[in-house]
Design a protein around this motif. Sequence first.
Motif, PDB file in Angstrom:
ATOM      1  N   ILE A   1       0.850  -1.186   0.000  1.00 31.58           N
ATOM      2  CA  ILE A   1       0.000   0.000   0.000  1.00 31.58           C
ATOM      3  C   ILE A   1       0.886   1.235   0.000  1.00 31.58           C
ATOM      4  N   ASP A   2       0.681   2.106  -0.963  1.00 29.77           N
ATOM      5  CA  ASP A   2       1.397   3.379  -1.032  1.00 29.77           C
ATOM      6  C   ASP A   2       0.478   4.490  -0.546  1.00 29.77           C
ATOM      7  N   LEU A   3       1.009   5.329   0.369  1.00 29.42           N
ATOM      8  CA  LEU A   3       0.244   6.434   0.927  1.00 29.42           C
ATOM      9  C   LEU A   3       0.973   7.744   0.669  1.00 29.42           C
ATOM     10  N   LYS A   4       0.211   8.796   0.379  1.00 27.02           N
ATOM     11  CA  LYS A   4       0.803  10.105   0.125  1.00 27.02           C
ATOM     12  C   LYS A   4      -0.036  11.181   0.808  1.00 27.02           C
ATOM     13  N   PRO A   5       0.567  12.349   1.075  1.00 27.82           N
ATOM     14  CA  PRO A   5      -0.197  13.430   1.712  1.00 27.82           C
ATOM     15  C   PRO A   5      -1.430  13.791   0.891  1.00 27.82           C
ATOM     16  N   HIS A   6      -2.544  13.989   1.607  1.00 27.98           N
ATOM     17  CA  HIS A   6      -3.798  14.326   0.932  1.00 27.98           C
ATOM     18  C   HIS A   6      -4.306  15.699   1.345  1.00 27.98           C
ATOM     19  N   SER A   7      -4.486  15.887   2.629  1.00 30.14           N
ATOM     20  CA  SER A   7      -4.939  17.156   3.176  1.00 30.14           C
ATOM     21  C   SER A   7      -4.242  17.344   4.512  1.00 30.14           C
ATOM     22  N   ALA A   8      -4.547  18.407   5.213  1.00 32.87           N
ATOM     23  CA  ALA A   8      -3.865  18.691   6.477  1.00 32.87           C
ATOM     24  C   ALA A   8      -3.980  17.514   7.440  1.00 32.87           C
ATOM     25  N   GLY A   9      -2.855  16.906   7.755  1.00 30.50           N
ATOM     26  CA  GLY A   9      -2.830  15.828   8.735  1.00 30.50           C
ATOM     27  C   GLY A   9      -3.367  14.498   8.246  1.00 30.50           C
ATOM     28  N   MET A  10      -3.581  14.314   6.944  1.00 35.51           N
ATOM     29  CA  MET A  10      -4.170  13.082   6.426  1.00 35.51           C
ATOM     30  C   MET A  10      -3.314  12.500   5.305  1.00 35.51           C
ATOM     31  N   LEU A  11      -3.348  11.161   5.214  1.00 37.80           N
ATOM     32  CA  LEU A  11      -2.698  10.429   4.137  1.00 37.80           C
ATOM     33  C   LEU A  11      -3.754   9.721   3.296  1.00 37.80           C
ATOM     34  N   LEU A  12      -3.496   9.616   2.000  1.00 35.13           N
ATOM     35  CA  LEU A  12      -4.382   8.906   1.083  1.00 35.13           C
ATOM     36  C   LEU A  12      -3.706   7.619   0.629  1.00 35.13           C
ATOM     37  N   ALA A  13      -4.392   6.475   0.845  1.00 36.84           N
ATOM     38  CA  ALA A  13      -3.902   5.200   0.320  1.00 36.84           C
ATOM     39  C   ALA A  13      -4.218   5.167  -1.171  1.00 36.84           C
ATOM     40  N   HIS A  14      -3.329   5.761  -1.970  1.00 39.35           N
ATOM     41  CA  HIS A  14      -3.663   5.991  -3.381  1.00 39.35           C
ATOM     42  C   HIS A  14      -3.369   4.789  -4.272  1.00 39.35           C
ATOM     43  N   ARG A  15      -2.579   3.820  -3.770  1.00 36.73           N
ATOM     44  CA  ARG A  15      -2.324   2.616  -4.557  1.00 36.73           C
ATOM     45  C   ARG A  15      -2.244   1.416  -3.619  1.00 36.73           C
ATOM     46  N   ASN A  16      -3.009   0.383  -3.938  1.00 37.47           N
ATOM     47  CA  ASN A  16      -3.077  -0.816  -3.107  1.00 37.47           C
ATOM     48  C   ASN A  16      -2.933  -2.021  -4.024  1.00 37.47           C
ATOM     49  N   THR A  17      -1.832  -2.754  -3.883  1.00 36.95           N
ATOM     50  CA  THR A  17      -1.557  -3.896  -4.752  1.00 36.95           C
ATOM     51  C   THR A  17      -1.592  -5.185  -3.939  1.00 36.95           C
ATOM     52  N   ARG A  18      -2.353  -6.162  -4.427  1.00 41.45           N
ATOM     53  CA  ARG A  18      -2.452  -7.484  -3.794  1.00 41.45           C
ATOM     54  C   ARG A  18      -1.963  -8.547  -4.768  1.00 41.45           C
ATOM     55  N   TRP A  19      -1.406  -9.631  -4.202  1.00 42.01           N
ATOM     56  CA  TRP A  19      -0.949 -10.741  -5.026  1.00 42.01           C
ATOM     57  C   TRP A  19      -1.584 -12.050  -4.541  1.00 42.01           C
ATOM     58  N   GLN A  20      -1.761 -12.969  -5.463  1.00 42.14           N
ATOM     59  CA  GLN A  20      -2.197 -14.325  -5.149  1.00 42.14           C
ATOM     60  C   GLN A  20      -1.188 -15.298  -5.748  1.00 42.14           C
ATOM     61  N   PHE A  21      -0.848 -16.348  -4.977  1.00 42.84           N
ATOM     62  CA  PHE A  21       0.129 -17.345  -5.412  1.00 42.84           C
ATOM     63  C   PHE A  21      -0.496 -18.729  -5.262  1.00 42.84           C
ATOM     64  N   SER A  22      -0.114 -19.630  -6.146  1.00 40.08           N
ATOM     65  CA  SER A  22      -0.682 -20.980  -6.114  1.00 40.08           C
ATOM     66  C   SER A  22      -0.024 -21.865  -5.068  1.00 40.08           C
ATOM     67  N   ASN A  23       1.256 -21.601  -4.743  1.00 40.09           N
ATOM     68  CA  ASN A  23       1.944 -22.434  -3.758  1.00 40.09           C
ATOM     69  C   ASN A  23       3.178 -21.691  -3.247  1.00 40.09           C
TER      70      ASN A  23
END
Length: 259
Positions: A78-100
């Motif tokens: 999860i990448d977070l960047k400044p959004h507004s005063a005192g807040m961060l925005l989770a602007h990119r969320n990457t998930r992976w799935q693996f078979s084994n």
Amino acid sequence: MIFDSLDVSYGNMWGSQQGTTHPDPMPRAVAARRHAAGMEYAVLLSVQERPLALVEYWPRRMWRMYLFDDRSWRMQMIDLKPHSAGMLLAHRNTRWQFSNEQEHASWNWDVQETTTVSADGQVEVSSEFGGPLGALHALAAGSSGARVRRFVTAVESFLCSVPEFGDWQVFAPFLAQQGHESARSVVLRDVSVDEGSGPLRATGIDQLFSPGACDTPDGPAAVDLVNAGLLRITSGQLAVSDPGWIGETPRTVGTPMLP
């Protein structure tokens, strides 16, 4: 898993490293000074030597969080960047799935899903498929097999407070995305981590030196131990590095000096 406390340790950033060794540790006071100066460092949050999250502080007040599942597999970024005063925005969320486990060790994912959020709540979810699953989706779709969907939502659900140094409870709600539920109150405990120890220390070393048949990413193989003789280390320091990356700065460990 429900947790009411988190063990906290500090170290250098990992970047894209996928290994299982702990990051180079550093004292809390050093990490605090780096935070105040806007310099990078990493925070490892764990429970009973099980890693739950690795949080990296980047320059320009950017943050990156890696989440681990119950197997201690790194499954989300999860990448977070400044959004507004005192807040961060989770602007990119990457998930992976693996078979084994072998596919995870070689980072051959079956599915990579990336959710991108803009400051005004525009959301794009892109799913990519790899391996045999990717081939099936490509055949069905007549293309690369990637899928994209877009929608608009309230951006508030993607915001969190900017943490002061040491206020890592801010990131506890994110852990639920990998099934780690926090109690109403979470206690943080600073722990001292030595080189080569901690929840992500290397394991299975003995198996590398056990003679006999074994499985490798390239197929079956056999381990045969050979006595290479004595190694004289006059400097008292042993450098450890992957031969393919010998040009990079190696990890060094002290060795006993014999009279």
